[in-house]
Structure formats: C-alpha cells, structure tokens
Design a protein around this motif. Structure first.
Motif, short mmCIF file in Angstrom:
data_model
loop_
_atom_site.label_atom_id
_atom_site.label_comp_id
_atom_site.label_asym_id
_atom_site.label_seq_id
_atom_site.Cartn_x
_atom_site.Cartn_y
_atom_site.Cartn_z
N GLU A 9 0.85 -1.19 0.00
CA GLU A 9 0.00 0.00 0.00
C GLU A 9 0.87 1.23 0.00
O GLU A 9 1.75 1.40 0.85
N LYS A 13 -2.28 4.29 -3.91
CA LYS A 13 -2.76 3.04 -4.48
C LYS A 13 -2.48 1.86 -3.55
O LYS A 13 -1.61 1.95 -2.68
N GLN A 26 -4.28 -3.34 -9.16
CA GLN A 26 -3.89 -2.01 -8.67
C GLN A 26 -5.16 -1.22 -8.37
O GLN A 26 -5.95 -0.95 -9.26
N PHE A 28 -6.96 2.24 -6.95
CA PHE A 28 -6.71 3.67 -6.82
C PHE A 28 -7.54 4.24 -5.66
O PHE A 28 -8.76 4.17 -5.67
N LYS A 29 -6.84 4.83 -4.69
CA LYS A 29 -7.50 5.41 -3.53
C LYS A 29 -7.88 6.87 -3.81
O LYS A 29 -7.43 7.47 -4.77
N GLY A 47 -9.62 9.00 -7.01
CA GLY A 47 -9.07 7.72 -7.45
C GLY A 47 -9.71 7.21 -8.72
O GLY A 47 -9.04 6.62 -9.58
N ASN A 51 -7.68 6.53 -12.19
CA ASN A 51 -7.75 5.21 -12.81
C ASN A 51 -8.12 5.33 -14.29
O ASN A 51 -7.47 4.74 -15.16
N ARG A 77 -12.21 1.56 -10.15
CA ARG A 77 -11.08 1.85 -9.26
C ARG A 77 -9.91 0.89 -9.41
O ARG A 77 -8.89 1.07 -8.74
N GLU A 78 -10.02 -0.12 -10.24
CA GLU A 78 -9.00 -1.16 -10.28
C GLU A 78 -8.48 -1.41 -11.69
O GLU A 78 -9.23 -1.31 -12.66
N GLU A 196 1.55 4.77 -12.51
CA GLU A 196 0.42 5.42 -13.17
C GLU A 196 0.92 6.67 -13.87
O GLU A 196 2.01 7.18 -13.59
#
Length: 253
Positions: A9, A13, A26, A28-29, A47, A51, A77-78, A196
């Motif tokens: 973490e 991400k 992966q 994305f926060k 996030g 993404n 988000r992934e 990213e």
C-alpha cells in the motif's frame, strides 16, 4: 467478493495479488498527499479519475509500442497489471520550469527550458526523495548503465507522446514523473513503464489561461482538484462534462 491478499500500500494506491501468477490488481485510492504525505486528505472521486486517465494513457502507450505493466481496467477503481520489480527511482521529465526546478535554480516558473531535462530521484519518503545522479544509481546498484539508457529512452518516448496528446486538447505538459520496473518473461527481462500516469504525477496547464489542471491545486491550497482532473478527462474524451466521478466497487479489506 473474496478476500484478496494485500501486497503493498502506497500513498495513492493499493496492490493486491492478481487472479493469475505474474499479475496484480492495482486499486486507486481517493487519498491526496503532498510533500511526501506531510499533507494528506481524502478527496472523493479522485481515485476513479486517476484510474480512468491512467488507463487511457497506458492503453495508448501499449498501442504505439512503449512497454508498460498495464493489462486492462477491471472496474472504476482497479486495474489488472503485470507484476514487475520496481526500480527505486522516480524519473522526472521537465519541459517547462516549475516546482522544485524553478525554486532550486532561481528560474521564473513558466520559462520554457532549452530542451527537455530528465532528472532522477531516489524513492524514499523518509529521505524526501532526494535527487540523485547516474553515478549514485550505478554505485548503489539501483540500476545498471544499460537499464539507465533504457529508462531514459522510455522517458523521452513517453514525453513525446504525452506532449502531443495534451497539446491536441489545449493542455501544456509542463513536466511529469514516471516509475519503471523490470518485467521478467521466461529468461528475458525488459524495462517497462509502471505505476500510473495521471494529473497526480503530471503538471498540466491550460494553454490559453495557464490554469493548473493537476495536483498543484492541492499542494498550493487552490481547491477544485476533482474539477480539474475531470476537465482533463473530459478533454481526453474519457468522461463527458456532466458525468460525476463514481466510487465504483471497493475491495474487501
């Protein structure tokens, strides 16, 4: 949703084990950080936009033959990515004087540089990511000379692509950061672009107004971060102007 093992973490991400060997998820926060997390907030929707924008850019890089870790987007988000061995360097490409370069060398922000400049920073939050030279990189074994050449070649190609991409939608690419990793495929290894590429690690200015459309809005307490990221996504044709950033599925932790 079945529980997945968390691998790593970071500030923006989370990496989870992927569905197949050699892959990761992966996530994305919404966390926004600056100054190596000395400043930290959660901004809803950030996030999702990162993404989508990063997916768009990495798909294009793959298509034009620039190797990356990206496979496909899973949801809002992934992303599904290839597992790589991250090289502990941040590679910064600068086209216009801004940020630390302007401060360090006493150059007015916004000054066009005589040519694009590539800088290396050692990835260490504890040390505030110090700038390092190729001598440091090879002496400490972070990368060998051939890998440095490969990294710089990738950085130049990414810069050429991104400069044209953003110029086409009225945005100036001031500078950006990438990370690279070693991708092992059988007995072969190659250097690929990882992490990213989004307004979190690019400086993006509106060509006409010079409005900032990147994370400097957060660093400098300007506000409007999500609106700026959404404007970038809108210009790239990723979302329409009225589409709010949705949260999407969230991993079970």
């Amino acid at each position: 949703m079945s529980r997945r093992r968390r691998i790593y973490e970071g500030k923006g991400k989370v990496l989870y084990e992927g569905p197949e060997p050699g892959t990761l998820i992966q996530f994305f926060k919404d966390d926004a950080t600056a100054f190596n997390a000395k400043k930290h907030d959660v901004i809803e929707g950030k996030g999702v936009l990162n993404n989508r924008i990063s997916e768009f850019i990495f798909e294009h890089l793959n298509r034009i033959g620039i190797p990356t870790h990206f496979i496909r987007r899973v949801n809002m988000r992934e992303q599904l990515i290839k597992e790589v061995e991250i090289i502990p360097l941040e590679i910064v490409v600068r086209n216009v004087a801004a940020g630390s370069l302007a401060k360090r060398l006493g150059i007015d922000e916004g000054t066009m540089l005589p040519r694009s400049i590539i800088e290396f920073y050692y990835k260490s939050d504890e040390l505030d990511d110090p700038m390092v030279s190729e001598e440091h990189i090879t002496a400490f074994g972070w990368a060998n000379p051939q890998e440095i050449d490969d990294i710089m070649a990738l950085a130049i190609r990414v810069n050429d692509f991104l400069t044209g991409l953003f110029m086409g939608v009225g945005i100036q690419l001031v500078d950006f950061k990438i990370e690279c990793g070693r991708l092992y495929e059988g007995d072969m290894m190659r250097i690929v672009v990882a992490d990213e590429i989004s307004p979190d690690n690019c400086r993006l200015w509106d060509i006409e107004t010079q409005d900032k459309l990147d994370k400097d809005r957060y660093r400098r307490d300007m506000g409007g971060l999500v609106d700026a990221y959404q404007e970038v996504a809108r210009r790239l044709g990723i979302v329409n102007g009225n589409e709010p950033p949705r949260s999407g599925p969230v991993l079970v932790k």
